[in-house]
Motif scaffolding. Structure first.
Motif, mmCIF file in Angstrom:
data_model
loop_
_atom_site.group_PDB
_atom_site.id
_atom_site.type_symbol
_atom_site.label_atom_id
_atom_site.label_comp_id
_atom_site.label_asym_id
_atom_site.label_seq_id
_atom_site.Cartn_x
_atom_site.Cartn_y
_atom_site.Cartn_z
ATOM 1 N N PHE A 62 0.850 -1.192 0.000
ATOM 2 C CA PHE A 62 0.000 0.000 0.000
ATOM 3 C C PHE A 62 0.885 1.241 0.000
ATOM 4 O O PHE A 62 1.756 1.379 0.848
ATOM 5 C CB PHE A 62 -0.892 -0.026 1.240
ATOM 6 N N GLN A 70 -1.929 7.474 -1.878
ATOM 7 C CA GLN A 70 -3.316 7.461 -1.407
ATOM 8 C C GLN A 70 -3.627 8.733 -0.625
ATOM 9 O O GLN A 70 -4.732 9.289 -0.741
ATOM 10 C CB GLN A 70 -3.547 6.240 -0.516
ATOM 11 N N ALA A 104 -4.530 11.535 -2.962
ATOM 12 C CA ALA A 104 -5.902 11.413 -3.458
ATOM 13 C C ALA A 104 -6.902 11.815 -2.377
ATOM 14 O O ALA A 104 -7.894 12.507 -2.648
ATOM 15 C CB ALA A 104 -6.159 9.987 -3.931
ATOM 16 N N ASP A 105 -6.639 11.409 -1.131
ATOM 17 C CA ASP A 105 -7.521 11.770 -0.020
ATOM 18 C C ASP A 105 -7.504 13.276 0.221
ATOM 19 O O ASP A 105 -8.543 13.884 0.510
ATOM 20 C CB ASP A 105 -7.086 11.041 1.253
ATOM 21 N N LYS A 109 -8.828 4.793 7.610
ATOM 22 C CA LYS A 109 -7.764 4.155 6.843
ATOM 23 C C LYS A 109 -6.395 4.685 7.268
ATOM 24 O O LYS A 109 -5.429 3.917 7.396
ATOM 25 C CB LYS A 109 -8.016 4.416 5.364
ATOM 26 N N THR A 110 -6.297 5.987 7.511
ATOM 27 C CA THR A 110 -5.028 6.580 7.945
ATOM 28 C C THR A 110 -4.628 6.067 9.322
ATOM 29 O O THR A 110 -3.456 5.756 9.571
ATOM 30 C CB THR A 110 -5.136 8.111 7.957
#
Length: 541
Positions: free
Chosen positions: A125, A130, A133-134, A282-283
């Motif tokens: 990952f 990511q 994008a977030d 998620k973070t």
């Protein structure tokens, strides 16, 4: 912020070759940046992830760090983050010899990130990509929804320490394609051990029986195996069915439960909130292993920067400077805890003990102190042992298994107490205990351990959202309960109840002359907090 020079990059590549030759394993690609103090101050609140989403708390922390730096100027030598490729940051005024030491430290961190099993869910990952994008998603939502985006972030971050990290880790370690049957898992993991409490010899017989059925029947192993099991335990099916229903009703964690079941978040006009909450969740999941392996991670990096740099010819002429910096980083504190120092010495102690065979059963059976002191089986297995520990352990298991009385005595460790000298009206620090048990307990109390709070589904089905705190002799922080419950109430869209434990009474025994104050006797009681229309009440449970 800019990439390091080609000259410095060549030094890093040389360090990589020597680190790999010593046994460290990490990806070939990495990114190294030179940063100013201003860059470091601005990146620190974002956990050094430049692409992390913007949030007003980060700005407040930047101001606080600037004020702290003005009072106590201190330049960190390096910072490394667990991304693909790994990214590390360095001060712009490091000499080459210091960079060699720092690069070894960083490479050991990267090795830890990419091989310790508690990081497994991060291996495939790319957080930096990511996060970008977030960040763009939240910026777009902020332009449309205004300050409400920050409210949702704040409410979600108030409970992001409750994410189901171990459930996520279990899913990674046991992918669905390779899982055994849930019935097999339940039979061996729960039924035999918890329900029937069979003896180890009987448990091993059951494993042998299963292996025989597997060899004989292959894919039909479950049918043949449970044909024999049910003849001995006819009640097994009812136990298994009850367990399965309970397991299916358990939410992964509070944030996931809100995402799946909150009436507020299911409304069409509020579904954008789910995207924001998912980013926070998620973070948090990504950073959980770093919080839970602080002592190990820093100890591993310190072990290798010392070992590899001492063998590097580039240390020549800089031995004194290295000794000064290394001692400053890894010195044992008499009051407080230095994770670099404890982790380094634990790894060194494990290596030495394994080299002498002191983890073998023969050594464990020795009772004579002189025999134990002189024991040396010369197994030379120390390096293999510490690499295995690096892969399989977190701080909790690391401290729990390897902090023993020999380790405490060898390094003259002790637990410090604090008492008021009434005659002089000053606080005094004193040696409270030199036992391994007390020192281990002090380390355990410093290790990250979020509260265990779950959703009580039966009670929630018949009333407000009902949360239950599984009490572990650590009460919740009272001043945070009100605002946190208000945030959950908003995300749920209705009243919220929290059942927890609080102090009912404290009895303080009188200290005998010449002795330290004895531990107080605490009586606990269960209470229920309720947040309704942003008003907090408390009643006995």
């Amino acid at each position: 912020m800019e990439l390091i020079s080609q000259h410095t990059k060549a030094i890093m590549e040389g360090c990589k070759e020597r680190a790999r030759a010593a046994g460290l394993r990490f990806d070939a690609e990495s990114l190294e940046y030179v940063v100013t103090n201003r860059d470091l101050l601005e990146l620190t609140p974002k956990a050094m992830i430049p692409t992390l989403y913007d949030y007003w708390v980060h700005d407040v922390e930047v101001l606080r760090e600037k004020g702290r730096y003005e009072l106590y100027p201190n330049n960190p030598y390096e910072t490394v983050i667990n991304t693909r490729p790994a990214i590390s940051f360095y001060n712009d005024n490091n000499p080459d010899w210091l960079n060699v030491m720092i690069f070894y430290h960083v490479l050991a961190h990267i090795d830890f990130f990419q091989n310790n099993l508690y990081f497994r869910h991060t291996w495939d990952f790319d957080l930096a990509g990511q996060a970008l994008a977030d960040k763009r998603l939240i910026a777009r939502l902020r332009s449309e929804k205004g300050r409400w985006v920050d409210y949702i972030i704040e409410f979600a971050r108030g409970i992001d320490n409750l994410v189901g990290y171990h459930r996520e880790l279990s899913r990674q370690h046991r992918p669905q394609a390779t899982q055994a049957s849930p019935r097999i898992d339940y039979y061996f993991d729960v039924f035999l051990q918890s329900e029937r409490k069979v003896r180890p010899s009987e448990y091993m017989k059951e494993i042998a029986l299963y292996n025989d059925c597997l060899k004989r029947d292959g894919k039909d192993v479950e049918r043949s195996f449970f044909g024999e099991v049910l003849s001995r335990y006819p009640e097994f099916e009812s136990f298994y069915e009850k367990s399965r229903q309970q397991h299916d009703s358990e939410p992964g964690d509070l944030l996931q439960f809100l995402l799946d079941h909150s009436p507020m978040l299911q409304r069409d006009e509020n579904k954008w909130m789910k995207s924001v909450i998912e980013v926070v969740r998620k973070t948090s999941l990504y950073f959980q292993p770093q919080i839970r392996t602080k002592i190990m991670n820093e100890g591993w990096a310190s072990y290798w920067h010392e070992k590899l740099f001492m063998q590097d010819e580039r240390i020549s002429g800089h031995e004194v400077e290295f000794a000064r910096i290394h001692a400053g980083v890894t010195s044992l504190q008499r009051v407080g805890l230095n994770p670099y120092a404890i982790g380094l010495r634990l790894f060194q102690s494990i290596e030495e003990a394994a080299n002498k065979g002191r983890y073998d059963e023969r050594f464990r059976r020795l009772l004579n102190a002189r025999d134990r002191q002189d024991y040396d089986a010369a197994t030379n297995s120390g390096q293999a042992t510490i690499f295995r520990v690096r892969e399989d352990y977190c701080d909790f298991t690391f401290v729990n298994e390897f902090v023993d009385q020999d380790f405490v005595d060898r390094h003259r460790l002790f637990v410090v107490g604090k008492r008021l000298n009434e005659a002089r009206m000053v606080w005094e620090y004193y040696v409270k205990s030199r036992s391994a048990e007390a020192y281990q307990q002090m380390l355990m109390e410093s290790i990250y351990h979020p509260p265990a709070i779950t959703v009580d589904r039966p009670r929630t089905a018949s009333g407000p959202l009902y949360l239950t705190h599984r009490f572990e002799q650590r009460p919740l922080v009272k001043e945070f309960i009100g605002n946190t419950l208000i945030g959950i109430e908003y995300l749920w869209g209705g009243s919220v109840r929290l059942e927890t434990s609080e102090v009912a009474q404290i009895n303080r025994p009188e200290a005998k002359p010449g002795q330290s104050d004895p531990s107080p006797d605490i009586t606990w009681r269960r209470v229920v907090y309720e947040s309704t229309q942003r008003k907090l009440t408390k009643v006995p449970a």
